[in-house]
Motif scaffolding. Structure first.
Motif, mmCIF file in Angstrom:
data_model
loop_
_atom_site.group_PDB
_atom_site.id
_atom_site.type_symbol
_atom_site.label_atom_id
_atom_site.label_comp_id
_atom_site.label_asym_id
_atom_site.label_seq_id
_atom_site.Cartn_x
_atom_site.Cartn_y
_atom_site.Cartn_z
ATOM 1 N N GLU A 98 0.790 -1.116 -0.010
ATOM 2 C CA GLU A 98 -0.042 -0.068 0.000
ATOM 3 C C GLU A 98 0.719 1.291 -0.084
ATOM 4 O O GLU A 98 0.591 2.600 -0.561
ATOM 5 C CB GLU A 98 -0.800 -0.072 1.433
ATOM 6 N N ASP A 99 1.821 1.279 0.793
ATOM 7 C CA ASP A 99 2.787 2.219 0.660
ATOM 8 C C ASP A 99 3.296 2.496 -0.510
ATOM 9 O O ASP A 99 3.591 3.707 -1.052
ATOM 10 C CB ASP A 99 4.111 2.037 1.560
ATOM 11 N N ALA A 103 3.004 6.149 -2.759
ATOM 12 C CA ALA A 103 4.289 7.043 -3.284
ATOM 13 C C ALA A 103 4.126 7.015 -4.907
ATOM 14 O O ALA A 103 4.571 8.298 -5.322
ATOM 15 C CB ALA A 103 5.612 6.045 -2.894
ATOM 16 N N VAL A 104 3.845 5.904 -5.584
ATOM 17 C CA VAL A 104 3.759 6.132 -6.996
ATOM 18 C C VAL A 104 2.509 6.704 -7.603
ATOM 19 O O VAL A 104 2.777 7.857 -8.448
ATOM 20 C CB VAL A 104 3.538 4.664 -7.767
ATOM 21 N N ASP A 105 1.282 6.821 -6.808
ATOM 22 C CA ASP A 105 0.297 7.611 -7.052
ATOM 23 C C ASP A 105 0.553 9.116 -6.725
ATOM 24 O O ASP A 105 -0.044 10.117 -7.599
ATOM 25 C CB ASP A 105 -0.988 7.238 -6.324
ATOM 26 N N ALA A 106 1.489 9.362 -5.832
ATOM 27 C CA ALA A 106 1.751 10.882 -5.346
ATOM 28 C C ALA A 106 2.748 11.529 -6.352
ATOM 29 O O ALA A 106 2.832 12.648 -6.756
ATOM 30 C CB ALA A 106 1.986 11.058 -4.043
ATOM 31 N N LEU A 107 4.004 10.662 -6.753
ATOM 32 C CA LEU A 107 5.031 11.002 -7.174
ATOM 33 C C LEU A 107 5.382 10.897 -8.610
ATOM 34 O O LEU A 107 6.196 11.258 -9.256
ATOM 35 C CB LEU A 107 6.187 10.756 -6.302
ATOM 36 N N VAL A 108 4.737 9.745 -9.193
ATOM 37 C CA VAL A 108 4.956 9.403 -10.449
ATOM 38 C C VAL A 108 3.727 9.482 -11.497
ATOM 39 O O VAL A 108 3.606 10.253 -12.400
ATOM 40 C CB VAL A 108 5.305 7.907 -10.636
ATOM 41 N N LEU A 147 10.216 5.817 0.542
ATOM 42 C CA LEU A 147 9.236 6.078 -0.121
ATOM 43 C C LEU A 147 9.416 7.018 -1.122
ATOM 44 O O LEU A 147 9.421 7.127 -2.380
ATOM 45 C CB LEU A 147 8.047 6.281 0.528
ATOM 46 N N SER A 148 10.310 8.228 -0.586
ATOM 47 C CA SER A 148 10.456 9.193 -1.417
ATOM 48 C C SER A 148 11.878 8.964 -2.405
ATOM 49 O O SER A 148 11.767 9.116 -3.650
ATOM 50 C CB SER A 148 11.009 10.560 -0.669
#
Length: 253
Positions: A98-99, A103-108, A147-148
């Protein structure tokens, strides 16, 4: 130096604070028409009111249709600055599926979607700038920011591939990697580190400054000015590059 930004429209994501705001301000001072955007619409409008020729668009890039609504409101964009809030701190060992998705949903995902919608216009006009505000973790992964490190490195790989595909069309694609810049995000990370290690925030800050050859945290305006240059006409032969603005923190070339 004339940066050649007068008459250009710059969409700066997450520009209601921190490095995004600093970049928006630097571009506006160089004559670009800046679209200030973020989830805090009232703050976006307040910042835009302070900048010559700027407009504000309230947008949540993670909401369904959020990217499309922002692009529609922004209109023709010459400069796209990709930026977003960093995910929560945490170790690689504790990362869950889920993490990873978050992360992908927010940053990519939203950034690739923005590029897919705005790049055709840039290529057709024969001029464009895509600049991602990343992190020094792209070059040297940072402890407790798994995550970053993962999300920003994935975006870096996409952008490096893209840069070679669009260079002949007059579109440059770069990343600007901050080190310890005095923003609310860095203050938050210092607080988390202090609580985790049983130290005071002042002790954490002192240790961070000691690790930076420049001996201090960077100022947001210093970062913003470098970002503006990478978006400018004189930087037309700079592409596919990750440039660090970190006071010498990362000890590699």
């Amino acid at each position: 130096m004339d940066l050649g930004l007068k008459g250009k429209t710059a969409l700066v994501c997450a520009s209601t604070g921190g490095l995004g705001e600093a970049t928006a301000r630097a571009l506006a001072l160089e004559g670009a028409h800046v679209v200030v955007t973020g989830r805090r619409g009232e703050l976006a409008r307040a910042i835009a009111a302070e900048l010559p020729g700027a407009t504000a668009v309230e947008a949540d890039l993670l909401a369904p249709g959020g990217v499309e609504s922002l692009v529609s409101a922004a209109g023709e964009v010459d400069i796209l600055v990709l930026n977003g809030p960093g995910p929560r701190p945490g170790s690689a060992a504790a990362m869950s599926g889920e993490d990873l998705t978050a992360a992908v949903d927010a940053l990519v995902r939203p950034h690739i979607k923005l590029v897919s919608l705005l790049l055709p216009g840039m290529r057709a006009r024969g001029w464009g700038r895509i600049l991602a505000i990343g992190s020094s973790g792209v070059v040297a992964p940072l402890p407790n920011l798994a995550l970053s490190n993962l999300g920003r490195s994935a975006l870096a790989g996409y952008l490096k591939t893209l840069a070679a595909e669009v260079a002949a069309d007059g579109v440059t694609v770069n990343m600007l990697l901050p080190g310890r810049i005095a923003t609310d995000r860095v203050a938050q990370l210092d607080t988390v580190a202090a609580e985790r290690d049983g130290r005071s925030v002042a002790e954490v800050e002192a240790a961070s400054r000691a690790a930076i050859p420049a001996g201090r945290y960077g100022r947001p305006d210093e970062f913003g000015q470098v970002a503006a240059f990478l978006c400018a006409e004189p930087a037309s032969y700079v592409t596919g590059t990750a440039l660090r603005c970190d006071g010498g923190l990362v000890r590699t070339l």
